[in-house]
Scaffold this motif. Structure first.
Motif, mmCIF file in Angstrom:
data_model
loop_
_atom_site.group_PDB
_atom_site.id
_atom_site.type_symbol
_atom_site.label_atom_id
_atom_site.label_comp_id
_atom_site.label_asym_id
_atom_site.label_seq_id
_atom_site.Cartn_x
_atom_site.Cartn_y
_atom_site.Cartn_z
ATOM 1 N N ASN A 45 -7.623 5.211 17.738
ATOM 2 C CA ASN A 45 -8.957 5.313 17.126
ATOM 3 C C ASN A 45 -9.995 4.559 17.860
ATOM 4 O O ASN A 45 -11.112 4.624 17.602
ATOM 5 C CB ASN A 45 -9.125 5.060 15.736
ATOM 6 N N ARG A 46 -9.401 3.678 18.756
ATOM 7 C CA ARG A 46 -10.320 2.732 19.398
ATOM 8 C C ARG A 46 -10.197 3.018 21.125
ATOM 9 O O ARG A 46 -10.493 2.272 21.903
ATOM 10 C CB ARG A 46 -10.023 1.313 19.270
ATOM 11 N N GLY A 47 -9.881 4.488 21.506
ATOM 12 C CA GLY A 47 -9.711 4.648 22.671
ATOM 13 C C GLY A 47 -8.494 4.637 23.501
ATOM 14 O O GLY A 47 -8.367 4.853 24.869
ATOM 15 N N TYR A 48 -7.396 3.870 22.829
ATOM 16 C CA TYR A 48 -6.358 3.612 23.604
ATOM 17 C C TYR A 48 -5.214 4.718 23.605
ATOM 18 O O TYR A 48 -4.339 4.581 22.608
ATOM 19 C CB TYR A 48 -5.670 2.321 23.284
ATOM 20 N N PHE A 62 -10.193 4.434 26.863
ATOM 21 C CA PHE A 62 -10.788 5.627 27.491
ATOM 22 C C PHE A 62 -12.194 5.887 26.708
ATOM 23 O O PHE A 62 -12.031 5.829 25.336
ATOM 24 C CB PHE A 62 -9.958 6.650 27.393
ATOM 25 N N ARG A 63 -13.064 6.348 27.168
ATOM 26 C CA ARG A 63 -14.486 6.677 26.764
ATOM 27 C C ARG A 63 -14.561 8.237 26.875
ATOM 28 O O ARG A 63 -13.608 8.905 27.547
ATOM 29 C CB ARG A 63 -15.434 5.992 27.331
ATOM 30 N N VAL A 64 -15.485 8.908 26.175
ATOM 31 C CA VAL A 64 -15.523 10.128 26.259
ATOM 32 C C VAL A 64 -16.427 10.520 27.237
ATOM 33 O O VAL A 64 -17.534 9.784 27.674
ATOM 34 C CB VAL A 64 -16.389 10.600 25.072
ATOM 35 N N SER A 73 -21.279 11.868 25.017
ATOM 36 C CA SER A 73 -20.539 11.326 26.262
ATOM 37 C C SER A 73 -20.887 9.618 26.307
ATOM 38 O O SER A 73 -21.953 9.179 25.868
ATOM 39 C CB SER A 73 -21.132 11.967 27.350
ATOM 40 N N GLY A 74 -19.978 9.026 26.672
ATOM 41 C CA GLY A 74 -19.861 7.328 26.928
ATOM 42 C C GLY A 74 -19.517 6.649 25.718
ATOM 43 O O GLY A 74 -19.267 5.464 25.739
ATOM 44 N N THR A 75 -19.151 7.409 24.456
ATOM 45 C CA THR A 75 -18.728 6.515 23.511
ATOM 46 C C THR A 75 -17.231 6.402 23.522
ATOM 47 O O THR A 75 -16.671 7.306 24.139
ATOM 48 C CB THR A 75 -19.058 7.441 22.110
ATOM 49 N N VAL A 76 -16.791 5.405 23.028
ATOM 50 C CA VAL A 76 -15.281 5.284 22.782
ATOM 51 C C VAL A 76 -14.493 6.583 22.133
ATOM 52 O O VAL A 76 -14.835 6.925 21.284
ATOM 53 C CB VAL A 76 -14.818 3.967 22.153
ATOM 54 N N TYR A 77 -13.400 6.944 22.862
ATOM 55 C CA TYR A 77 -12.980 8.028 22.500
ATOM 56 C C TYR A 77 -12.115 7.697 21.216
ATOM 57 O O TYR A 77 -11.406 6.663 20.744
ATOM 58 C CB TYR A 77 -11.859 8.505 23.455
ATOM 59 N N SER A 78 -12.031 8.638 20.038
ATOM 60 C CA SER A 78 -11.671 8.702 19.072
ATOM 61 C C SER A 78 -11.084 10.046 18.437
ATOM 62 O O SER A 78 -12.094 10.818 18.590
ATOM 63 C CB SER A 78 -12.181 7.778 17.842
ATOM 64 N N PRO A 79 -9.964 10.313 17.867
ATOM 65 C CA PRO A 79 -9.921 11.698 17.478
ATOM 66 C C PRO A 79 -10.469 11.937 16.196
ATOM 67 O O PRO A 79 -10.797 13.262 15.717
ATOM 68 C CB PRO A 79 -8.359 11.834 17.015
ATOM 69 N N VAL A 80 -11.134 11.158 15.448
ATOM 70 C CA VAL A 80 -11.955 11.346 14.307
ATOM 71 C C VAL A 80 -13.016 12.149 14.478
ATOM 72 O O VAL A 80 -13.488 13.159 13.607
ATOM 73 C CB VAL A 80 -12.101 9.978 13.562
#
Length: 791
Positions: free
Chosen positions: A245-248, A279-281, A306-313
């Motif tokens: 949830n924090r991009g890892y 990872f980021r979006v 784009s640019g936000t931290v990746y999260s599946p939520v």
């Protein structure tokens, strides 16, 4: 876990050997090969030793008929057929001429079942675990299984060394008492939880994400500090979810091991991690394989940026939005699947939402089982689909999550299976009811209110209708309060919440020189506007009475000076108004991303409300209030910053506001005594605080760890509050109304440190503060302590 069995040995191999020897004797053979080659024919079966089981039944188990030619191997099969029933303690097959003698000894009947040595689990709990029952046939294998189940129950409580030994005590008439001797052992506690491989988050932060906790000073009250293997597996998944949830996206929890510490006081649990890169979006796009679709409308609906931290939520939320838009536009069987393209060079993930048309599958029906209390409609309305609607697996999963979130069930399993044809699906919902009501007795203590007690009743699933019902009574040294609340979450089977609340509050010199009686009755309706906002409307009936105002005509403190006890002429006038009621209508708008937002590390909460009403004496008023709250976790989520801005205004026309209709800064700004800040009549002995028609407050706070072990639940804080309350309709004060009360805007400010403790008794907070900006007549409160709990 050890489960040992002490019972009469069956000696199956010995009995089989005996039977084989008997065959050899009859056949007169010298070698086993010759013996096994012999065949026999018995004209008679002699069954001995049976008491409860009919001889014909035993003959059926043997499978040998009179006059049937059998080999030695078939005799062994006959033995296995009888012994395999589990009904006999011993079995012998003895050939005697043309007669086969079958000797059996039946297992005894269980007289009573007893448990010895159990203190942590009572006999009632044990009886629910074991399968053996009184007046049933005793079975050593069943007793062994029961012992293993009891040991497993202890293991689930952290008592890994527990041993259970089943024993029998022989009684008359082939009966036995079955006794489970239990050695519970000590709880295997977790002294320390550590992590290896965590570079971006501290041990302190990761421990907060786990279900398992370290043993602290209140280990006797904490059940989550025991070593349970299944819980560790769950913790591994929680860690994976935390990082993903924090991009890892490459995070791996390689292992979770438990070892006895060097002092043999408990266990040390170590989680071995491999975090990977964050990872980021990257690029976010929407494509479609469905013809004649307005792709631009779907692009605007997707909120991922784009640019936000990746999260599946947020991706899952976007998919729900896109599928909902398709349904609104009459597009059935639309499916949205995310395609993720990995860019290792710049550590981004491109997200493409692909819109396609899925198979034409419909919901045939929704079957609900296990809800003995909760009505079917309460469960069914958690689904956005009904019988005959297109089947959407995502909507079914979300409905299952909503069922579990109700809190009405211990367990809820939702599965889809094929219906009466290949294009129909049946949704099976199996639930297990959980208690939803509670009676509570609580105690509280505050530096301003002193010791208090409260009694409460709460039912979250009233009559199985999913309705909430609560009532409470609270008593302190200066106040008595009764409240009642009722909530219908699906009013008229719509996504509308109906609420009904009432309260009555009586104060006696609550840090003041007067008493009040206050009552309120309020029905309301609330409905959602967006994913994060909702709108509420309400009608409110208020009752208020001011009395006990000291007018100087009596000597309440026995000092012989009546003037010392006189209150402001403003309060005397308000007391002369007598009890008055008012009626108002209002609305509230709430926007909340703190409790249900996509980013667990930050969020905002906004509440704006207005009420328009009239009073019994002809006065009318408009009340406006606003609250803005923001939260942000930083420094790898070890530190939490909070900021709040709050304000309110009440404007009366055709009359003046009364003391309990105006604002006080009680519990809105720290560092000052309740009911001690704001416009004050300094011309009378009591120097009454009168409140104000306007207030504005800003509060800022930082919460952070202070180096103590996380399991203690103690953290520190720094805070700074600033605000003011001002404005009166009537400023004619003094003992007779001839003096002017200063109701101008004067800032007050205070700063301090806090100690926060999530203790077994409830959340405790210790505030140590000092005013920075104050008036000479303000009363300080440099220390504040609160605690509340229910039991």
């Amino acid at each position: 876990m050890n489960a040992r069995m002490s019972s009469p040995a069956r000696k199956l191999s010995g009995v089989a050997a005996m039977a084989l020897c008997g065959v050899l004797v009859v056949s007169g053979g010298t070698f086993p090969q010759a013996a096994m080659a012999q065949s026999y024919s018995f004209t008679n079966l002699d069954i001995q030793g049976n008491q409860r089981i009919d001889a014909a039944t035993i003959a059926t188990y043997a499978g040998i008929g009179r006059g049937q030619t059998v080999s030695a191997a078939q005799l062994n099969d006959a033995y296995q057929g009888i012994a395999g029933t589990g009904l006999f303690e011993t079995v012998e097959l003895v050939p005697s001429g043309n007669t086969l003698v079958i000797k059996v000894k039946e297992y005894p009947t269980i007289n009573v079942i007893a448990f010895e040595g159990n203190r942590r689990l009572n006999d009632t709990a044990m009886a629910e675990i074991v399968e053996s029952k009184s007046r049933r046939i005793y079975s050593p294998s069943a007793a062994e299984a029961d012992a293993a189940n009891i040991a497993e129950a202890y293991r689930q409580t952290g008592r890994i060394a527990a041993t259970v030994t089943p024993k029998i005590i022989r009684r008359s008439d082939n009966r036995v008492d079955l006794v489970f001797e239990i050695q519970e052992g000590k709880v295997s506690e977790i002294e320390r939880i550590s992590f290896v491989g965590n570079r971006n988050y501290s041990d302190y932060r990761l421990r907060r994400a786990l279900e398992t906790k370290q043993a602290g000073i209140f280990r006797a009250f904490v059940a989550r500090d025991t070593l349970i293997e299944e819980r560790l597996e769950y913790d591994k998944q929680l860690l994976r979810d935390f990082y993903s949830n924090r991009g890892y996206v490459d995070v791996q929890v390689l292992s979770a091991t438990a070892e006895i510490d060097r002092n043999r006081r408990g266990n040390v649990v170590t989680f071995n991690l491999r975090e990977g890169q964050q990872f980021r979006v990257g690029k976010v796009s929407v494509s479609s394989t469905v013809a004649d679709i307005d792709i631009d409308a779907f692009r605007k609906t997707a909120k991922l940026r784009s640019g936000t931290v990746y999260s599946p939520v947020p991706i899952d939320t976007d998919i729900t939005r896109l599928e909902t838009l398709a349904t609104r536009r009459g597009l059935d069987f639309i499916r949205v699947e995310p395609r993720v393209t990995r860019n290792d060079r710049d550590l981004t993930l491109d997200i493409e939402y692909v819109i396609s048309r899925g198979p034409r599958i419909f919901v045939e029906r929704i079957d609900i089982e296990g809800n003995t209390t909760t009505l079917d409609r309460v469960v069914r309305r958690q689904f956005d689909v009904a019988e005959g609607d297109p089947f959407n697996a995502r909507e079914i999963r979300q409905g299952a999550d909503r069922i579990r979130a109700l809190g009405f069930f211990k367990d809820a399993q939702v599965e889809a299976r094929q219906g009466s044809s290949s294009d129909l699906v049946v949704v099976d919902v199996n639930v297990e009811e959980a208690p939803t009501g509670s009676l509570g007795f609580g105690a509280s203590y505050g530096t301003s209110d002193g010791l208090g007690f409260n009694f409460s009743f709460t039912e979250r699933n009233f009559l199985g209708r999913g309705q909430g019902l609560s009532a409470g009574l609270g008593i302190t040294s200066s106040t008595s309060t009764f409240n009642f609340n009722f909530v219908e979450p699906a009013f008229l089977d719509r996504d509308v919440t109906f609420g009904l609340s009432a309260y009555y509050r009586k104060t006696e010199k609550d840090n003041s020189s007067y008493d009040t009686d206050l009552g309120q009755f309020e029905p309301s309706l609330t409905f959602p506007l967006t994913d994060y906002s909702r709108l509420g409307v309400r009608a409110t009936y208020d009752y208020g009475k001011l009395h006990g105002v000291e007018d100087g005509t009596k000597d309440t403190d026995d000092d012989g000076d009546y003037d010392d006890d006189v209150s402001s002429y403003i309060l005397q006038q308000e007391e002369d108004m007598g009890p008055l009621s008012s009626f108002s209508v209002g609305y509230s708008y709430i926007y909340d991303t703190i409790s249900n937002g996509l980013d667990p590390r930050s969020g905002v909460y906004l509440r704006f409300r207005q009420d328009f009403g009239g009073r019994e004496d002809g006065a009318s008023f408009v009340r406006t209030e606003a609250l803005l709250r923001a939260k942000k976790q930083t420094f790898n989520e070890d530190v939490t910053f909070r900021a709040e801005l709050e304000g309110g205004a009440v404007a009366f026309s055709g009359g003046d506001s009364r003391i309990f209709e105006r604002y006080m800064l009680s519990r809105k700004i720290r560092g000052f005594e309740p009911n001690s800040v704001g416009p004050r009549d300094l011309n009378v002995g009591n120097e009454d605080v009168l409140g104000g028609n306007y207030f504005a407050v800003a509060r800022f706070e930082a919460e952070f760890p202070i180096g103590l072990p996380e399991e203690y639940g103690i953290s520190g804080g720094l805070f700074w509050d600033i605000g003011s309350v001002w404005g009166l309709d009537n400023t004619a004060g003094g003992p007779s109304g001839n003096d002017e009360v200063d109701d101008d805007f004067y800032l007050r400010s205070a700063a301090g440190v806090a100690l926060l403790w999530d203790s077994p008794l409830g959340p405790l907070r210790f505030n140590f503060s000092r005013p920075l900006i104050k008036e000479d007549y303000d009363k300080e409160q440099n220390f504040e302590f609160t605690v509340s709990t229910s039991f």
